[in-house]
Design a protein around this motif. Sequence first.
Motif, short mmCIF file in Angstrom:
data_model
loop_
_atom_site.label_atom_id
_atom_site.label_comp_id
_atom_site.label_asym_id
_atom_site.label_seq_id
_atom_site.Cartn_x
_atom_site.Cartn_y
_atom_site.Cartn_z
N SER B 78 9.08 43.36 17.73
CA SER B 78 9.32 41.91 17.61
C SER B 78 8.09 41.08 17.98
CB SER B 78 10.48 41.48 18.50
OG SER B 78 11.64 42.18 18.15
N VAL B 79 6.99 41.32 17.30
CA VAL B 79 5.80 40.50 17.54
C VAL B 79 6.19 39.04 17.29
CG1 VAL B 79 3.42 40.05 16.81
CG2 VAL B 79 4.28 42.40 16.84
N PRO B 80 5.92 38.12 18.25
CA PRO B 80 6.48 36.77 18.16
C PRO B 80 6.07 35.96 16.91
CG PRO B 80 5.59 37.17 20.35
CD PRO B 80 5.20 38.35 19.51
N THR B 81 4.84 36.17 16.43
CA THR B 81 4.38 35.36 15.29
C THR B 81 3.86 36.24 14.17
OG1 THR B 81 3.77 33.52 16.74
CG2 THR B 81 2.75 33.56 14.56
N LEU B 82 4.32 35.97 12.95
CA LEU B 82 3.74 36.59 11.76
C LEU B 82 2.97 35.51 11.02
CD1 LEU B 82 6.65 38.77 10.27
CD2 LEU B 82 4.59 39.56 11.43
N ASP B 83 1.69 35.77 10.79
CA ASP B 83 0.81 34.77 10.19
C ASP B 83 0.35 35.34 8.84
OD1 ASP B 83 -1.26 33.06 9.53
OD2 ASP B 83 -2.15 33.05 11.52
N ILE B 84 0.86 34.76 7.75
CA ILE B 84 0.61 35.32 6.41
C ILE B 84 -0.51 34.55 5.73
CG2 ILE B 84 1.64 35.84 4.16
CD1 ILE B 84 4.40 35.81 5.58
N THR B 85 -1.55 35.29 5.33
CA THR B 85 -2.70 34.64 4.73
C THR B 85 -3.16 35.42 3.49
OG1 THR B 85 -4.88 33.69 5.25
CG2 THR B 85 -4.37 35.79 6.27
N GLY B 86 -4.23 34.96 2.86
CA GLY B 86 -4.73 35.63 1.66
C GLY B 86 -6.19 35.30 1.46
N GLY B 87 -6.60 35.06 0.24
CA GLY B 87 -6.00 34.74 -1.02
C GLY B 87 -4.91 33.68 -0.99
N SER B 88 -4.22 33.61 -2.11
CA SER B 88 -3.01 32.79 -2.19
C SER B 88 -1.83 33.72 -1.94
CB SER B 88 -2.84 32.17 -3.58
OG SER B 88 -3.90 31.31 -3.89
N PRO B 89 -1.19 33.64 -0.78
CA PRO B 89 -0.08 34.57 -0.50
C PRO B 89 1.04 34.46 -1.54
CG PRO B 89 -0.71 33.37 1.49
CD PRO B 89 -1.47 32.76 0.36
N GLU B 90 1.18 33.27 -2.15
CA GLU B 90 2.25 33.07 -3.14
C GLU B 90 2.11 34.02 -4.33
OE1 GLU B 90 0.09 30.82 -2.01
OE2 GLU B 90 0.97 28.83 -1.78
N LEU B 91 0.91 34.54 -4.56
CA LEU B 91 0.68 35.43 -5.71
C LEU B 91 1.15 36.86 -5.44
CD1 LEU B 91 -2.83 34.15 -6.88
CD2 LEU B 91 -0.67 33.97 -8.13
N ASN B 92 1.52 37.15 -4.20
CA ASN B 92 2.04 38.49 -3.93
C ASN B 92 3.51 38.55 -4.36
OD1 ASN B 92 3.32 40.75 -2.55
ND2 ASN B 92 1.34 40.97 -1.52
N PRO B 93 3.85 39.45 -5.28
CA PRO B 93 5.23 39.47 -5.82
C PRO B 93 6.29 39.85 -4.78
CG PRO B 93 3.93 41.33 -6.65
CD PRO B 93 2.98 40.45 -5.91
N ASN B 94 5.88 40.43 -3.66
CA ASN B 94 6.84 40.83 -2.62
C ASN B 94 7.00 39.80 -1.52
OD1 ASN B 94 7.51 43.51 -3.61
ND2 ASN B 94 5.37 44.01 -3.18
N LEU B 95 6.35 38.65 -1.67
CA LEU B 95 6.33 37.67 -0.57
C LEU B 95 7.73 37.22 -0.15
CD1 LEU B 95 4.51 35.87 1.29
CD2 LEU B 95 4.83 34.07 -0.42
N GLU B 96 8.55 36.79 -1.11
CA GLU B 96 9.87 36.26 -0.75
C GLU B 96 10.74 37.33 -0.11
OE1 GLU B 96 11.65 33.59 -3.89
OE2 GLU B 96 9.71 34.09 -4.81
N TRP B 97 10.72 38.52 -0.70
CA TRP B 97 11.49 39.64 -0.14
C TRP B 97 11.06 39.89 1.30
CZ3 TRP B 97 8.95 44.18 1.34
CH2 TRP B 97 9.79 45.18 1.83
N PHE B 98 9.73 39.90 1.51
CA PHE B 98 9.22 40.19 2.85
C PHE B 98 9.65 39.12 3.85
CE2 PHE B 98 5.93 39.61 6.13
CZ PHE B 98 6.09 40.82 6.79
N ILE B 99 9.52 37.84 3.47
CA ILE B 99 9.90 36.77 4.41
C ILE B 99 11.39 36.86 4.74
CG2 ILE B 99 10.17 34.25 4.62
CD1 ILE B 99 7.46 33.95 3.22
N ASN B 100 12.22 37.16 3.76
CA ASN B 100 13.66 37.33 4.01
C ASN B 100 13.93 38.45 5.01
OD1 ASN B 100 14.83 35.28 2.52
ND2 ASN B 100 14.74 36.47 0.61
N GLN B 101 13.20 39.55 4.85
CA GLN B 101 13.38 40.70 5.75
C GLN B 101 12.82 40.40 7.14
OE1 GLN B 101 14.91 43.72 4.76
NE2 GLN B 101 15.41 42.43 3.01
#
Lengths: 112, 331
Positions: B78-101
């Motif tokens: 349970s790492v307190p913060t997940l910081d998602i960066t890129g590139g444009s993270p929106e271009l990763n097709p698994n982004l929404e699935w990952f955020i939901n999980q």
Amino acid sequence: MNRNKYYDPADLQDFPNITEDAPTQGNAFFDYYARALEAGALSEREKALIALTVAAVRHCPYCIDAYTTKCLSLGVTREEMMEAVHVGASMSAGDVLAHSTQIRKIIEQKEM
Amino acid sequence: MQRQHQLEHLARTPNAEQFHHKLASPIYARNVSILQLNVGKRCTLSCKHCHVEAGPERWEVMSEETFRACLEVQKRHSVPTLDITGGSPELNPNLEWFINQAAPLTQRIILRSNLQLLAQEDFRHLIDFFAERGVELVVSLPAYTQERTDKQRGQGSFETCVQVMRELNQLGYAQPGSGLALNLVHNPVGAYLPGSQTSLEQEYRRNLEHRWGVRFNRLFALTNSPVGRYLEFLIRSGNFEQYMDSLIQSFNPGAVEDLMCRDTLSVAWDGGLYDCDFNQMLDLPVDHQAPSHIRDFDLQALRRRRIAVGNHCFSCTAGAGSSCQGALETE
């Protein structure tokens, strides 16, 4: 530091060391300088533009370098910097021309 | 620019000053409270200062398998913060699935975006998606004026950003009490250090709120690290030596204590582990016996790891210090 060159950018690194020779006055100056340039009734950005204008009017290459960079770092645009320098230039021209009133006065007094 | 070439160039600092010589002792991590995932180098933009060297032509994208390995870490620690960066993270097709999980497994999810994609039809739904999941947005915006932003990013990019920010504001982002944070990032567009964060934030606020009617929470002023395209620019423009000299002259020993690498672990698109995103781009993996892939994650070893440093680290210790959360010391 290049000893055979005037106005070497590296000279500026020695500037804080002027306090070695007259520490009381030197430290008082740097303290005053820091207070005068920090944000107060005027923002840091406005003060940087004033400082840049003074640097150009006083022909100080060190200050022109330092305050052009400072203005860039604070998001000042080149148009704003050029407008500020025109204020300095017009004030410089104005203060020369304002002295012509002295010339005119003396001419009026002395000519027959 | 090749990694090795970058490192060789970085070693040639004015007066041969080296970052590790400035330290009283080696730097050690003190925890892993932020897991920063670089989910891919594909981006809508190819910014001149980008240390990732991201762009539309890049193919490196984090796979579902690597995302699953990150989720396993979250389930265990349970790492307190997940910081998602890129590139444009929106271009990763698994982004929404990952955020939901990931949302139930962490306290805070940050997503770094330039907002350009969110104005496009295929991505517009992400605006609601982020708001519903309480994702904190960190938006890169190089300048507060339309002219300068468009000059850097292309015609119309400023207006796109403002339009998306307006929609985010309507959903509650940057509104008091909503819990939805919308922070901005400023990077200098040139060979100079950022001005004071407080002063820049005032100017951004004055222009964006008063002139364009959009709100944000905080502005983070970041110092550009001499890595990737930014290093290339410094060398090509003849500014490398002076820029490094500015960083070295502005070295602030006080900033070392709060360096982001002490609490952050950076995960690359392929699962490699690094002390920060800059080390990731220079291919300097976590060192000194710490596991170097997310599937081998070992919290005890990683939270006490010794940080791999180089002369690019001068960018995080200059002046008020710099991190992905902005200045380390604020007025």
